[in-house]
Scaffold this motif. Structure first.
Motif, PDB file in Angstrom:
ATOM      1  N   SER A  49       0.839  -1.201   0.000  1.00 46.27           N
ATOM      2  CA  SER A  49       0.000   0.000   0.000  1.00 46.27           C
ATOM      3  C   SER A  49       0.872   1.248   0.000  1.00 46.27           C
ATOM      4  CB  SER A  49      -0.965  -0.009   1.182  1.00 46.27           C
ATOM      5  OG  SER A  49      -0.266   0.075   2.408  1.00 46.27           O
TER       6      SER A  49
ATOM      7  N   GLN B  90       3.902   1.498  -1.235  1.00 50.84           N
ATOM      8  CA  GLN B  90       4.518   1.635  -2.556  1.00 50.84           C
ATOM      9  C   GLN B  90       3.530   2.195  -3.568  1.00 50.84           C
ATOM     10  OE1 GLN B  90       5.881  -2.366  -3.115  1.00 50.84           O
ATOM     11  NE2 GLN B  90       7.933  -1.951  -2.344  1.00 50.84           N
ATOM     12  N   ALA B  91       2.330   1.695  -3.518  1.00 51.06           N
ATOM     13  CA  ALA B  91       1.311   2.172  -4.454  1.00 51.06           C
ATOM     14  C   ALA B  91       0.991   3.639  -4.212  1.00 51.06           C
ATOM     15  CB  ALA B  91       0.052   1.325  -4.330  1.00 51.06           C
TER      16      ALA B  91
ATOM     17  N   ALA C  49       3.765   5.735  -5.559  1.00 49.72           N
ATOM     18  CA  ALA C  49       3.741   5.795  -7.024  1.00 49.72           C
ATOM     19  C   ALA C  49       2.691   6.782  -7.501  1.00 49.72           C
ATOM     20  CB  ALA C  49       3.467   4.410  -7.599  1.00 49.72           C
ATOM     21  N   LEU C  50       1.513   6.703  -6.914  1.00 46.49           N
ATOM     22  CA  LEU C  50       0.450   7.612  -7.328  1.00 46.49           C
ATOM     23  C   LEU C  50       0.811   9.061  -6.987  1.00 46.49           C
ATOM     24  CD1 LEU C  50      -2.852   5.719  -6.447  1.00 46.49           C
ATOM     25  CD2 LEU C  50      -1.993   6.300  -8.713  1.00 46.49           C
TER      26      LEU C  50
ATOM     27  N   GLN D 218       3.733  10.361  -6.830  1.00 44.33           N
ATOM     28  CA  GLN D 218       4.725  10.854  -7.792  1.00 44.33           C
ATOM     29  C   GLN D 218       4.084  11.145  -9.138  1.00 44.33           C
ATOM     30  OE1 GLN D 218       8.247   8.456  -7.970  1.00 44.33           O
ATOM     31  NE2 GLN D 218       8.603   8.587  -5.775  1.00 44.33           N
ATOM     32  N   GLY D 219       3.139  10.313  -9.512  1.00 43.85           N
ATOM     33  CA  GLY D 219       2.436  10.564 -10.759  1.00 43.85           C
ATOM     34  C   GLY D 219       1.689  11.875 -10.717  1.00 43.85           C
TER      35      GLY D 219
ATOM     36  N   GLN E  84       4.007  14.771 -10.998  1.00 45.01           N
ATOM     37  CA  GLN E  84       4.357  14.934 -12.414  1.00 45.01           C
ATOM     38  C   GLN E  84       3.276  15.743 -13.130  1.00 45.01           C
ATOM     39  OE1 GLN E  84       6.709  14.542 -14.674  1.00 45.01           O
ATOM     40  NE2 GLN E  84       6.378  12.700 -15.907  1.00 45.01           N
ATOM     41  N   LEU E  85       2.055  15.432 -12.826  1.00 47.03           N
ATOM     42  CA  LEU E  85       0.929  16.139 -13.423  1.00 47.03           C
ATOM     43  C   LEU E  85       0.970  17.616 -13.067  1.00 47.03           C
ATOM     44  CD1 LEU E  85      -1.737  15.993 -15.029  1.00 47.03           C
ATOM     45  CD2 LEU E  85      -2.903  15.500 -12.898  1.00 47.03           C
TER      46      LEU E  85
ATOM     47  N   SER F  74       3.719  19.338 -15.013  1.00 46.24           N
ATOM     48  CA  SER F  74       3.342  19.433 -16.427  1.00 46.24           C
ATOM     49  C   SER F  74       2.294  20.520 -16.640  1.00 46.24           C
ATOM     50  CB  SER F  74       2.816  18.077 -16.888  1.00 46.24           C
ATOM     51  OG  SER F  74       2.227  18.175 -18.153  1.00 46.24           O
TER      52      SER F  74
ATOM     53  N   ASN G  89      -6.652  14.486 -16.402  1.00 49.13           N
ATOM     54  CA  ASN G  89      -5.943  13.348 -15.818  1.00 49.13           C
ATOM     55  C   ASN G  89      -6.149  13.254 -14.318  1.00 49.13           C
ATOM     56  OD1 ASN G  89      -4.724  12.263 -18.143  1.00 49.13           O
ATOM     57  ND2 ASN G  89      -3.197  13.892 -18.128  1.00 49.13           N
TER      58      ASN G  89
ATOM     59  N   GLY H  57      -8.397  10.577 -13.299  1.00 52.08           N
ATOM     60  CA  GLY H  57      -7.794   9.252 -13.260  1.00 52.08           C
ATOM     61  C   GLY H  57      -7.094   8.974 -11.948  1.00 52.08           C
ATOM     62  N   PHE H  58      -6.430   9.981 -11.407  1.00 52.07           N
ATOM     63  CA  PHE H  58      -5.688   9.785 -10.170  1.00 52.07           C
ATOM     64  C   PHE H  58      -6.614   9.564  -8.987  1.00 52.07           C
ATOM     65  CE2 PHE H  58      -1.253   9.876 -10.915  1.00 52.07           C
ATOM     66  CZ  PHE H  58      -1.081  10.538 -12.117  1.00 52.07           C
TER      67      PHE H  58
ATOM     68  N   GLN I  52      -7.922   6.107  -9.264  1.00 54.77           N
ATOM     69  CA  GLN I  52      -6.945   5.107  -8.852  1.00 54.77           C
ATOM     70  C   GLN I  52      -6.749   5.097  -7.343  1.00 54.77           C
ATOM     71  OE1 GLN I  52      -5.798   2.752 -10.666  1.00 54.77           O
ATOM     72  NE2 GLN I  52      -6.701   3.588 -12.532  1.00 54.77           N
TER      73      GLN I  52
ATOM     74  N   LEU J  11      -7.355   2.018  -4.861  1.00 56.12           N
ATOM     75  CA  LEU J  11      -6.369   1.551  -3.893  1.00 56.12           C
ATOM     76  C   LEU J  11      -6.995   1.402  -2.511  1.00 56.12           C
ATOM     77  CD1 LEU J  11      -3.365   0.857  -3.670  1.00 56.12           C
ATOM     78  CD2 LEU J  11      -2.938   3.237  -3.080  1.00 56.12           C
TER      79      LEU J  11
END
Lengths: 123, 516
Positions: free
Chosen positions: B374, B376-377, B380-381, B383-384, B387-388, B391, B433, B436-437, B440, B444
């Motif tokens: 959990s 790690q997931a 990851a999210l 960090q994603g 990034q968004l 951007s 996007n 989407g996060f 997700q 989770l």
């Protein structure tokens, strides 16, 4: 889930490797962990970070940097049945799925054995 | 004939009318020959009036009784009889009183309560307690609220003074009475009787004081519980507001809620009510030591209850992702811990670890790997999403030189506008996007809950889910307590009192959740 590439291939008159789905499969079986991504996609970035965080070194194919990327993207969309093709993960040549499937399998503990079987993880 | 006394006695005592009437009748029956019994009636009625502090005898209108006349007649009689008669009058009263009113002690107490209450409320209460013209033996009774008495006697004196007849006859007595009552010193007349009466009076005063202390204590306790109730109400109100039920009254989001958000808030409110129901089901199920089969049903119902909210959020993500991501549907304290439109999945594991100790080794392994995956997931999210952010801000950040030519002169306006539009379109696409996060993240959260269910036994799962529910309940309660905390005088003696009451409130809330 191992999709049927053979029937597709025989159906198509052209047997060139330019068949996008076939190409996808071929690329997917080349490495233990293969991720199809788009460089500007943030969810793809997340999935890459997930595998890197686990100590896995995935092979990433950026479809926006591939000349036939567009077709492959469409093929993946059809395969997955969703409107977004990427990110999509193959482990040991087999399709695992999109972000939600990957996360679900990680949480329920099936991802790590899969990685170990594919030789992507040793610990 | 002055009707002042009658007014004083009888106005506003509607409830006591019957008694006055009865008294009158009795007096009528016995005639005015016996100064004793007739006299008893009047003060008794007066005493009844004392029991109603709200009554303002001076001001209220009431049917006129002939008490004034009665009083006058009695006094006249007494005076006619002379001093000896008066003595007899005075001494005779207690006995006569006792005979006439066997239930007197009870009334006595009521009156004492009433008068001491009025005594507390204000020393200037005008409950016209006019026991007094002749009413020496009644003085112990009427003396239950000395300040009242003194004042009223003064009032009576003033009023009586206006009447010559009364003044000449009664003021000496009245003057004697207040003095006696205030100083408690025996009067020149009827020493023995007054001594006993003084003692009794003092005892009654003590009794009254004790009773008033108890009443005060009860009142303070009532205030405390009302305060807690008030904070509960405020919490409900806040919840209702954030759910958009009170949109017009300045909701938490300023009233500008999209329809999707308003709908979600309403559904979420219902979900919270269901949550309480499920939690109490879990609680009682655990305490009742139900069979595993029955408990499993309850646990699985709790899981589908959570599946419902995730489904609801999935729908709302499409209509208003910002509402979810800013967490306006949550309470402020929950919002502090907000991660991608909800709670952190790894938080669940933390709650789990805090509550249960009895894990098998296999379970411990399972929980540890769940903790790791959990985390790690989540990472990851996160960090994603980061990034968004980068951007998006890159897309929106306008390069001031981009629309300028090489020579620094702003070229075609149309190009500028087109660039702007293009920029915005790109930004919009990237913003989408976000949906989407959040999706997700909810996925989770849902997966983590289901995995907890899989790892643990039914009973362990029940306790875990109860712990999780209580954790977020406490967080919501924290929001309310924070919102209702006293803010004004945080200096001096006040602060310690406020801290104490806050602690009391917190402890009360905690007592709901502990012991499971």
């Amino acid at each position: 889930m191992h999709y049927q590439m053979g029937s597709w291939g025989s159906y198509m008159s052209s047997r060139s490797v330019s068949d996008p789905l076939e190409r996808v499969e071929r690329l997917a079986s080349e490495n233990a962990v293969v991720i199809f991504s788009i460089s500007s996609c943030c969810m793809c970035h997340a999935i890459k970070r997930l595998f890197c965080g686990m100590g896995v070194n995935p092979t990433v194919h950026e479809l926006d940097e591939d000349p036939r990327g567009k077709e492959m993207e469409k093929a993946l969309m059809r395969l997955l049945g969703t409107s977004s093709a990427v990110p999509v993960v193959f482990i040991g040549g087999k399709l695992v799925g999109s972000m939600d499937r990957v996360m679900a399998s990680h949480i329920n503990g099936t991802l790590v054995p899969l990685l170990k079987d594919a030789g992507a993880l040793w610990l | 004939m002055s009707f002042i006394s009658e007014n004083i006695y009888c106005r506003g005592w509607s409830e006591e009318k019957f008694f006055c009437m009865a008294s009158r009748q009795r007096v009528g029956e016995t005639g005015l020959s016996g100064s004793g019994p007739s006299n008893q009636h009047m003060p008794y009625a007066v005493l009844q009036g004392i029991g109603h502090p709200a009554t303002n005898l001076i001001n209220q209108q009431g049917p006129a009784f002939d008490f004034g006349e009665l009083e006058e007649a009695i006094v006249l009689q007494g005076i006619k009889l002379g001093d000896d008669a008066k003595k007899a009058f005075f001494t005779a009263r207690p006995a006569a009183t006792l005979e006439m009113f066997p239930s007197w002690p009870m009334r006595f107490q009521q009156t004492s309560r009433g008068s001491s209450k009025s005594g507390e409320e204000s020393s200037d209460s005008g409950s016209g307690l006019n026991t007094d013209a002749q009413l020496e033996p009644e003085s112990p009774i009427s003396n239950k609220a000395p300040p009242d008495q003194a004042l009223d006697q003064r009032q009576l004196q003033v009023e009586m003074a206006s009447d010559d007849t009364f003044r000449t006859r009664l003021t000496p007595n009245q003057q004697a009475n207040p003095l006696e009552k205030r100083k408690g010193a025996p009067s020149s007349t009827s020493e023995k009787v007054l001594d006993a009466k003084t003692l009794r009076r003092l005892a009654q005063n003590r009794e009254a004081a004790r009773k008033s202390r108890l009443r005060k204590k009860a009142y303070v306790q009532q205030l405390e519980s009302s305060r807690i109730k008030l904070s509960q109400l405020e919490q409900d109100l806040q919840r209702a507001r954030s759910q958009g039920l009170l949109l017009g009254v300045g909701g938490s989001s300023g009233g500008n809620i999209s329809s999707g958000a308003a709908l979600f808030d309403m559904e979420y409110g219902r979900w919270l009510e269901d949550e309480q129901r499920h939690m109490s089901e879990l609680r009682t199920g655990l305490q009742a030591h139900l069979s595993d089969g029955e408990l499993r049903l309850i646990v699985d119902r709790y899981l589908s209850h959570y599946d419902e909210i995730f489904h609801l959020k999935g729908v709302t993500v499409k209509s208003d992702v910002f509402h979810l991501i800013t967490g306006m549907w949550n309470t402020p304290a929950e919002r502090c811990f907000l991660w991608m439109g909800g709670f952190r999945p790894s938080e669940l594991i933390k709650i789990l670890m805090a509550e249960l100790d009895a894990f098998t080794e296999q379970q411990l392994i399972g929980i540890c790997s769940l903790k790791q995956s959990s985390q790690q997931a989540e990472e990851a999210l996160s960090q994603g999403l980061e990034q968004l952010h980068h951007s998006l801000s890159d897309t929106i950040a306008s390069d001031p030189l981009s629309s300028l030519g090489g020579d620094g002169i702003i070229t075609n306006n149309n190009n500028h506008v087109a660039d702007y539009m293009g920029q915005m379109a790109l930004a919009l696409a990237k913003l989408s996007n976000l949906e989407g996060f959040v999706r997700q993240a909810d996925n989770l959260r849902q997966q983590t809950l289901h995995q907890i269910r899989r790892i643990l036994t039914v009973r362990q799962a029940a306790r875990s889910f109860l712990a999780i529910g209580e954790y977020y309940d406490r967080l919501r309660a924290l929001s309310t307590l924070w919102a209702t905390r006293p803010r004004e005088n945080m200096i001096g003696d006040d602060s310690s009192y406020q801290t104490t009451t806050e602690l009391q409130m917190v402890q009360t809330t905690q007592s709901h959740f502990s012991n499971y």
